[in-house]
Scaffold this active site. Sequence first.
Site, PDB file in Angstrom:
ATOM      1  N   HIS A 279     -10.206   4.753   0.610  1.00  0.00           N
ATOM      2  CA  HIS A 279      -9.105   4.711   1.588  1.00  0.00           C
ATOM      3  C   HIS A 279      -9.560   5.324   2.906  1.00  0.00           C
ATOM      4  O   HIS A 279     -10.555   6.039   2.944  1.00  0.00           O
ATOM      5  CB  HIS A 279      -7.907   5.508   1.075  1.00  0.00           C
ATOM      6  CG  HIS A 279      -7.078   4.769   0.082  1.00  0.00           C
ATOM      7  ND1 HIS A 279      -5.726   4.635   0.190  1.00  0.00           N
ATOM      8  CD2 HIS A 279      -7.428   4.096  -1.046  1.00  0.00           C
ATOM      9  CE1 HIS A 279      -5.261   3.941  -0.831  1.00  0.00           C
ATOM     10  NE2 HIS A 279      -6.270   3.603  -1.598  1.00  0.00           N
TER      11      HIS A 279
ATOM     12  N   GLU B  49      -1.922  -6.785  -9.906  1.00  0.00           N
ATOM     13  CA  GLU B  49      -2.856  -5.700 -10.208  1.00  0.00           C
ATOM     14  C   GLU B  49      -2.422  -4.435  -9.494  1.00  0.00           C
ATOM     15  O   GLU B  49      -1.674  -4.473  -8.521  1.00  0.00           O
ATOM     16  CB  GLU B  49      -4.311  -6.089  -9.901  1.00  0.00           C
ATOM     17  CG  GLU B  49      -4.565  -6.598  -8.515  1.00  0.00           C
ATOM     18  CD  GLU B  49      -5.897  -7.344  -8.408  1.00  0.00           C
ATOM     19  OE1 GLU B  49      -6.627  -7.502  -9.412  1.00  0.00           O
ATOM     20  OE2 GLU B  49      -6.220  -7.786  -7.292  1.00  0.00           O
TER      21      GLU B  49
ATOM     22  N   ASP C  49       0.823  -1.216   0.000  1.00  0.00           N
ATOM     23  CA  ASP C  49       0.000   0.000   0.000  1.00  0.00           C
ATOM     24  C   ASP C  49       0.863   1.274   0.000  1.00  0.00           C
ATOM     25  O   ASP C  49       1.925   1.305   0.621  1.00  0.00           O
ATOM     26  CB  ASP C  49      -0.899  -0.032   1.246  1.00  0.00           C
ATOM     27  CG  ASP C  49      -2.119   0.860   1.104  1.00  0.00           C
ATOM     28  OD1 ASP C  49      -2.341   1.415   0.020  1.00  0.00           O
ATOM     29  OD2 ASP C  49      -2.858   0.984   2.111  1.00  0.00           O
ATOM     30  N   HIS C  50       0.372   2.289  -0.656  1.00  0.00           N
ATOM     31  CA  HIS C  50       1.014   3.616  -0.679  1.00  0.00           C
ATOM     32  C   HIS C  50       2.505   3.540  -1.031  1.00  0.00           C
ATOM     33  O   HIS C  50       3.346   4.071  -0.303  1.00  0.00           O
ATOM     34  CB  HIS C  50       0.798   4.344   0.655  1.00  0.00           C
ATOM     35  CG  HIS C  50      -0.597   4.889   0.782  1.00  0.00           C
ATOM     36  ND1 HIS C  50      -0.998   6.025   0.127  1.00  0.00           N
ATOM     37  CD2 HIS C  50      -1.676   4.434   1.450  1.00  0.00           C
ATOM     38  CE1 HIS C  50      -2.287   6.253   0.400  1.00  0.00           C
ATOM     39  NE2 HIS C  50      -2.722   5.300   1.192  1.00  0.00           N
TER      40      HIS C  50
HETATM   41 ZN   LIG Z   1      -4.771   5.589   1.687  1.00  0.00          ZN
END
Ligand SMILES: [Zn+2]
Length: 500
Positions: free
Chosen positions: A358, A278, A166-167
């Site tokens: 998010h 993905e 993530d991020h």
């Molecule tokens: Zn986020």
Amino acid sequence: MGLTENTPTALLGLNGLDVLPRSAVSVAGVQAGLARSGARVAILAPPGSPVVSSFEGESSASGGRTLLLGPVSAANVDALRDLMPWMRPRPLGTRTSAGFGDRIGLATPGHVRALRAAGGGVAPIFAQQSIREMERTGRSPQQVLDDATWGAFAEGWQEGFGADADHLKTAEDVDACVAAGYSFFTFDPGEYVDDGAEAAGASALRTALEDLPWHDPEDSPADIRGRYLDGAFELEGHEIRFDDFSLARAAVKYGAAVTHVARLYRHLKSAMGDRDFEVEVSVDETESPTTHAQHVYIATELRRLGVRWVSLAPRYVGRFEKGVDYIGDVAVFEDDIEVHAAIARTVSPDGPYKLSLHSGSDKFSVYPAFVRQTRGLAHLKTAGTSYLEALRTVAALDPDLFREIFNFARGRYEEDRASYHVSAQTDRTSGAVGDAQLPALLEAFDAREILHVTFGSVLKEARLHDRLLGLLRKHTEHYAADLEKHFLRHLEPFVDGEAS
Ligand SMILES: [Zn+2]
């Protein structure tokens, strides 16, 4: 998965070991399970089976077969992935999905139970952590993935899951998560988003458009104008039209960000080789909301640069603070997301993509609108709320430890809040809390945010870390039950809106 039968009766040989019943599995003549005592993996195989030698641990003869007892280690979770391919993260496509970030590494069993209780229909991402949170908790991408995988194994989850790096902000971030075996890569080009463009005047923006320093040599201001000013974008009855000014604003605000995403994407693609993966693109952690025209610009430019993505997180209207409900007018949110969802269904070359929510923990008031407007082309991202549920477990079982954590958190809050969107104030809370008030504290806005953003400091404080994890390891059922209850509220609105 015709080779497996997930019944305890298939595991007579492992029964004496007190194997967690849902972990028990039989694959091609090999039995495997997670022993409750001492958290050991147990493997029972025919004599001479090559499977046994792929695990580390102690083996012995048992009723004509070989029994191996091994540690919950990186090598053994790797061996499990070879034995049971469904333990390997995989892409989930455009199915309705939910990400369950887990800062401690013990929450996956509760997440699995909530998914089962919700009745299916939501594809899970069990391992999900941003590089920032990995740094704060001192965990590596591999540890995050392995912890989630042991949790899925403990509960006998065979329906597959994704793992979200993530991020990600740099190529080095990407490499670390590719090496660990992640399947879902969230690119965050937030540092390249120019929020100042929202306030800039028309002439300044037009000048900026003429000499955009980030731009690729194949493109030119004349080409850009051709892409956006020749006609309107028709999106399921919503018409989006650019003029010189709105185009310049979109390009100045997001142009460098789009270029950065394309750079990360090319890097990822070559690092992954022929493995499936993905991508999500997220600009949620920026100041100003992403307008509909800006969303069209982002998607159009990403497509032009060859990026393929499964979900996108614009910065929506309203405030998405950590661990608390949406702050803003839900009707305004729904009007806004109606058009974002239409864009997501129309602009992409590969068919529709999902919108991603998010800071999605505890946003109960907007889930119905989110699911309705996306028609289930939706990804929900949560993380901190599983940590808060751990603290709920602590509050019930060890009130003194909870008070210590809360007071420590109050002391850390002003520093730790810096990189988060939160508005809690410590002077609206008190450190003197009686046992009876503890459950209510976990429902209070200020306390939730204070506890939420200080997880890294708490987990790095050895005396708190050890007591907290010791308690959760001892009371796995209690923690799993708290998580199941809390996540059922998150998942139910998404089950009804499942994309077909
Ligand atoms: Zn986020």
